[in-house]
Design a protein around this motif. Structure first.
Motif, PDB file in Angstrom:
ATOM      1  N   THR A   1      30.220  -5.785  16.606  1.00 32.68           N
ATOM      2  CA  THR A   1      30.972  -6.473  15.558  1.00 32.68           C
ATOM      3  C   THR A   1      32.478  -6.329  15.694  1.00 32.68           C
ATOM      4  O   THR A   1      33.221  -6.930  14.912  1.00 32.68           O
ATOM      5  CB  THR A   1      30.561  -5.958  14.169  1.00 32.68           C
ATOM      6  OG1 THR A   1      30.875  -4.558  14.071  1.00 32.68           O
ATOM      7  CG2 THR A   1      29.071  -6.143  13.931  1.00 32.68           C
TER       8      THR A   1
ATOM      9  N   ASP B   1      31.369 -12.537  14.011  1.00 25.28           N
ATOM     10  CA  ASP B   1      30.972 -11.650  12.920  1.00 25.28           C
ATOM     11  C   ASP B   1      29.497 -11.269  12.990  1.00 25.28           C
ATOM     12  O   ASP B   1      28.715 -11.794  13.790  1.00 25.28           O
ATOM     13  CB  ASP B   1      31.310 -12.274  11.569  1.00 25.28           C
ATOM     14  CG  ASP B   1      30.578 -13.593  11.314  1.00 25.28           C
ATOM     15  OD1 ASP B   1      29.544 -13.856  11.958  1.00 25.28           O
ATOM     16  OD2 ASP B   1      31.057 -14.368  10.461  1.00 25.28           O
ATOM     17  N   ARG B   2      29.125 -10.323  12.152  1.00 22.98           N
ATOM     18  CA  ARG B   2      27.756  -9.800  12.116  1.00 22.98           C
ATOM     19  C   ARG B   2      26.741 -10.905  11.830  1.00 22.98           C
ATOM     20  O   ARG B   2      25.640 -10.911  12.415  1.00 22.98           O
ATOM     21  CB  ARG B   2      27.666  -8.697  11.066  1.00 22.98           C
ATOM     22  CG  ARG B   2      26.279  -8.116  10.880  1.00 22.98           C
ATOM     23  CD  ARG B   2      26.281  -7.011   9.839  1.00 22.98           C
ATOM     24  NE  ARG B   2      26.900  -5.799  10.385  1.00 22.98           N
ATOM     25  CZ  ARG B   2      26.220  -4.855  11.023  1.00 22.98           C
ATOM     26  NH1 ARG B   2      24.906  -4.979  11.200  1.00 22.98           N
ATOM     27  NH2 ARG B   2      26.839  -3.784  11.472  1.00 22.98           N
TER      28      ARG B   2
END
Length: 224
Positions: free
Chosen positions: A188, A193-194
């Protein structure tokens, strides 16, 4: 147990977004386009420089890609000069890699960055000969997300794909590792993004390089 870790380069081992943005904005300036901010470049990168230029031109309004062919040449001229512009390893990367090497786990790089600049980035940041295998974009190997490059690296290092961790920061990397039959780690701290990473269901999603050490330790009793 894992015997090899294959890493994406940009956004995974090194923060190179400033070099990419600088070189691409110089290119766009030639056509009175841009500049594009670094956060936007984090979305545009990941699939090789040809796709980067295409996306950057369209982002700036050149929807017919009138400047595309010339921009490819111009970008590479700038990038050969500026590919190390403010490039550095992410915090914790050196310690994590040293741990892997100390414990005889092979380490490799697979990037969609042109091969010559991949070698230059890796050698300058980590030292010549530090990695067991380094592979950038080559004309005779399909680029990521095709898994061919990852499988070739595993074969060259004499490990099975199931013994490899594939580590990267974008959807391209998730597809690559999964396609190669490797356990995939999404990171990350890079360019995406995650949420994007988790949508591909990698085996692990981590927030710091030290977690790779934890993953490896969990598979076999090794030294601290």
């Amino acid at each position: 147990m894992y015997k090899c870790c294959i890493f994406d380069l940009d956004g995974t081992l090194i923060n190179s977004i400033k070099a990419i943005a600088y070189s691409c904005n110089l290119t766009l300036k030639k056509y009175n386009l841009g500049p594009i901010d670094e956060d936007t470049y984090k979305i545009l990168v990941g699939d090789g420089y040809e796709k980067l230029i295409e996306r950057a031109l369209i982002h700036c309004g050149d929807n017919n890609l009138e400047n595309y062919e010339d921009a490819l040449v111009t970008y590479m001229e700038y990038f050969k000069i500026h590919c190390m512009h403010e490039v550095k390893a992410y915090d914790g990367i050196h310690d994590m890699l040293d741990f892997l090497k100390k414990n005889n786990i092979k380490i490799a790089v697979l990037s969609n960055k042109p091969h010559a600049q991949t070698i230059e980035n890796v050698d300058i940041v980590f030292g010549n000969g530090y990695f067991d295998n380094i592979s950038g974009e080559k004309t005779n190997v399909k680029r990521k997300p095709d898994p061919e490059g990852a499988i070739i690296i595993a074969n060259e290092l004499d490990v099975n794909p199931c013994e490899c961790l594939y580590i990267g920061d974008t959807n391209t990397d998730m597809k690559t590792g999964i396609g190669a039959g490797m356990d995939v780690v999404g990171v990350t701290w890079g360019f995406r993004d995650r949420k994007e990473l988790e949508s591909f269901n990698p085996k692990y999603v981590i927030d710091h390089p030290s977690e790779i050490i934890d993953i490896v330790k969990s598979t076999v009793l090794i030294s601290n």
